[in-house]
Design a protein around this motif. Structure first.
Motif, short mmCIF file in Angstrom:
data_model
loop_
_atom_site.label_atom_id
_atom_site.label_comp_id
_atom_site.label_asym_id
_atom_site.label_seq_id
_atom_site.Cartn_x
_atom_site.Cartn_y
_atom_site.Cartn_z
N PHE A 18 0.83 -1.20 0.00
CA PHE A 18 0.00 0.00 0.00
C PHE A 18 0.87 1.25 0.00
CE2 PHE A 18 -2.21 3.48 2.05
CZ PHE A 18 -3.41 3.50 1.37
N ASP A 19 1.89 1.28 0.85
CA ASP A 19 2.77 2.45 0.93
C ASP A 19 3.41 2.75 -0.42
OD1 ASP A 19 2.15 2.70 3.61
OD2 ASP A 19 4.04 1.83 4.32
N LEU A 20 3.80 1.72 -1.15
CA LEU A 20 4.42 1.90 -2.46
C LEU A 20 3.40 2.39 -3.49
CD1 LEU A 20 6.89 1.58 -4.33
CD2 LEU A 20 6.16 -0.79 -4.68
N LEU A 21 2.25 1.73 -3.58
CA LEU A 21 1.26 2.06 -4.61
C LEU A 21 0.49 3.35 -4.33
CD1 LEU A 21 -0.20 -1.47 -5.41
CD2 LEU A 21 1.58 -0.20 -6.66
N SER A 22 0.38 3.74 -3.09
CA SER A 22 -0.39 4.95 -2.77
C SER A 22 0.46 6.22 -2.89
CB SER A 22 -1.00 4.86 -1.37
OG SER A 22 0.00 4.82 -0.38
N HIS A 23 1.76 6.07 -3.08
CA HIS A 23 2.62 7.24 -3.32
C HIS A 23 2.68 7.44 -4.84
CE1 HIS A 23 5.54 10.30 -2.41
NE2 HIS A 23 6.36 9.78 -3.31
N VAL A 24 1.76 8.23 -5.35
CA VAL A 24 1.53 8.37 -6.79
C VAL A 24 2.80 8.65 -7.60
CG1 VAL A 24 0.25 9.65 -8.56
CG2 VAL A 24 -0.89 8.98 -6.43
N PRO A 25 3.72 9.52 -7.17
CA PRO A 25 4.92 9.77 -7.97
C PRO A 25 5.77 8.52 -8.25
CG PRO A 25 4.63 11.54 -6.40
CD PRO A 25 3.63 10.46 -6.04
N ASN A 26 5.60 7.45 -7.46
CA ASN A 26 6.34 6.21 -7.71
C ASN A 26 6.05 5.62 -9.09
OD1 ASN A 26 7.68 6.11 -5.24
ND2 ASN A 26 6.08 4.88 -4.27
N PHE A 27 4.90 5.92 -9.66
CA PHE A 27 4.51 5.30 -10.92
C PHE A 27 5.42 5.69 -12.09
CE2 PHE A 27 0.94 4.44 -8.30
CZ PHE A 27 0.47 3.22 -8.75
N VAL A 28 6.13 6.81 -11.98
CA VAL A 28 7.09 7.19 -13.03
C VAL A 28 8.21 6.15 -13.09
CG1 VAL A 28 8.80 8.91 -13.73
CG2 VAL A 28 6.57 9.64 -12.91
N GLU A 29 8.67 5.68 -11.94
CA GLU A 29 9.73 4.68 -11.89
C GLU A 29 9.22 3.27 -12.14
OE1 GLU A 29 11.67 4.97 -8.11
OE2 GLU A 29 11.88 7.14 -8.27
N LEU A 30 7.95 3.03 -11.85
CA LEU A 30 7.41 1.68 -11.94
C LEU A 30 6.88 1.33 -13.32
CD1 LEU A 30 5.48 1.56 -8.53
CD2 LEU A 30 7.72 0.57 -9.06
N VAL A 121 -2.76 -2.73 -21.03
CA VAL A 121 -2.91 -2.64 -19.58
C VAL A 121 -2.31 -3.87 -18.90
CG1 VAL A 121 -4.58 -2.61 -17.68
CG2 VAL A 121 -4.82 -1.03 -19.59
N ASP A 122 -2.49 -5.06 -19.49
CA ASP A 122 -1.88 -6.26 -18.92
C ASP A 122 -0.36 -6.13 -18.90
OD1 ASP A 122 -4.28 -7.50 -18.42
OD2 ASP A 122 -4.21 -8.77 -20.20
N ARG A 123 0.24 -5.64 -19.99
CA ARG A 123 1.69 -5.47 -20.04
C ARG A 123 2.15 -4.41 -19.05
NH1 ARG A 123 1.01 -5.11 -25.54
NH2 ARG A 123 1.74 -2.97 -25.50
N VAL A 124 1.44 -3.28 -19.03
CA VAL A 124 1.80 -2.18 -18.13
C VAL A 124 1.65 -2.63 -16.68
CG1 VAL A 124 1.10 0.10 -17.32
CG2 VAL A 124 1.36 -0.33 -19.77
N SER A 125 0.52 -3.26 -16.35
CA SER A 125 0.29 -3.71 -14.99
C SER A 125 1.31 -4.78 -14.60
CB SER A 125 -1.13 -4.24 -14.83
OG SER A 125 -1.40 -4.55 -13.49
N MET A 129 3.90 -4.26 -11.59
CA MET A 129 3.96 -5.17 -10.46
C MET A 129 5.35 -5.81 -10.34
SD MET A 129 1.23 -5.02 -8.65
CE MET A 129 0.99 -3.30 -9.01
N ALA A 130 5.98 -6.14 -11.47
CA ALA A 130 7.34 -6.70 -11.42
C ALA A 130 8.31 -5.69 -10.81
CB ALA A 130 7.79 -7.12 -12.82
N ARG A 131 8.20 -4.44 -11.23
CA ARG A 131 9.08 -3.41 -10.67
C ARG A 131 8.74 -3.11 -9.22
NH1 ARG A 131 9.94 0.77 -15.71
NH2 ARG A 131 11.18 -0.67 -16.97
N ALA A 132 7.46 -3.16 -8.87
CA ALA A 132 7.07 -2.98 -7.48
C ALA A 132 7.70 -4.08 -6.63
CB ALA A 132 5.55 -2.98 -7.34
N GLN A 133 7.67 -5.33 -7.13
CA GLN A 133 8.28 -6.43 -6.39
C GLN A 133 9.78 -6.22 -6.23
OE1 GLN A 133 6.57 -9.42 -4.99
NE2 GLN A 133 8.42 -8.91 -3.86
#
Length: 143
Positions: A18-30, A121-125, A129-133
């Motif tokens: 949650f901490d990772l996904l709820s910090h919106v600016p993280n999505f640039v790196e992910l 969306v499947d590729r992006v998601s 998720m791989a980068r989040a992991q």
């Protein structure tokens, strides 16, 4: 509105995910498709993305952030969309992540991306998720 769903499991406790996904600016790196996210204040953000060969921007507001279970947003300008992440513990330190995105495009844009949307969306998601992991693993190794 069209709806796209994606689910996966991450090796981390729900609060860390949650901490990772709820910090919106993280999505640039992910995610490679996200070029820029500008913090507009008051839980609002301007996203600039590349999708289907086009550069698009839209503004969203966070409308729900219930740690560590749910994070949701909706558009306030540009591409009409809303989405959410639902997080559930799966045991053994894993978290099930369910992503849902609803969107509505103008008819010309919709025709251009309709076939590619689910695959994109499947590729992006999947990439996100791989980068989040990877990031969660790196943070755990530093702890």
């Amino acid at each position: 509105m069209r709806t796209i769903n994606h689910a996966t499991s991450l090796r981390a406790e729900p609060q860390r995910v949650f901490d990772l996904l709820s910090h919106v600016p993280n999505f640039v790196e992910l995610c490679d498709h996200v070029e820029h996210i500008e913090d507009l204040g008051d839980d609002c953000y301007r996203w600039t993305i590349r999708a289907a060969g086009m550069r698009l921007d839209f503004d969203v507001e966070v409308c729900s952030a219930i740690a560590p279970e749910h994070f949701a947003w909706r558009s306030i300008r540009g591409i009409h969309n809303r989405g959410s992440y639902r997080l559930q513990p799966e045991g053994d330190g894993h978290t099930r992540v369910e992503f849902e995105l609803e969107y509505k495009l103008n008819p010309l844009l919709d025709a251009a991306v309709r076939r590619a949307a689910q695959s994109l969306v499947d590729r992006v998601s999947g990439q996100l998720m791989a980068r989040a992991q990877q990031r969660l693993d790196a943070e755990a190794a530093r702890s």
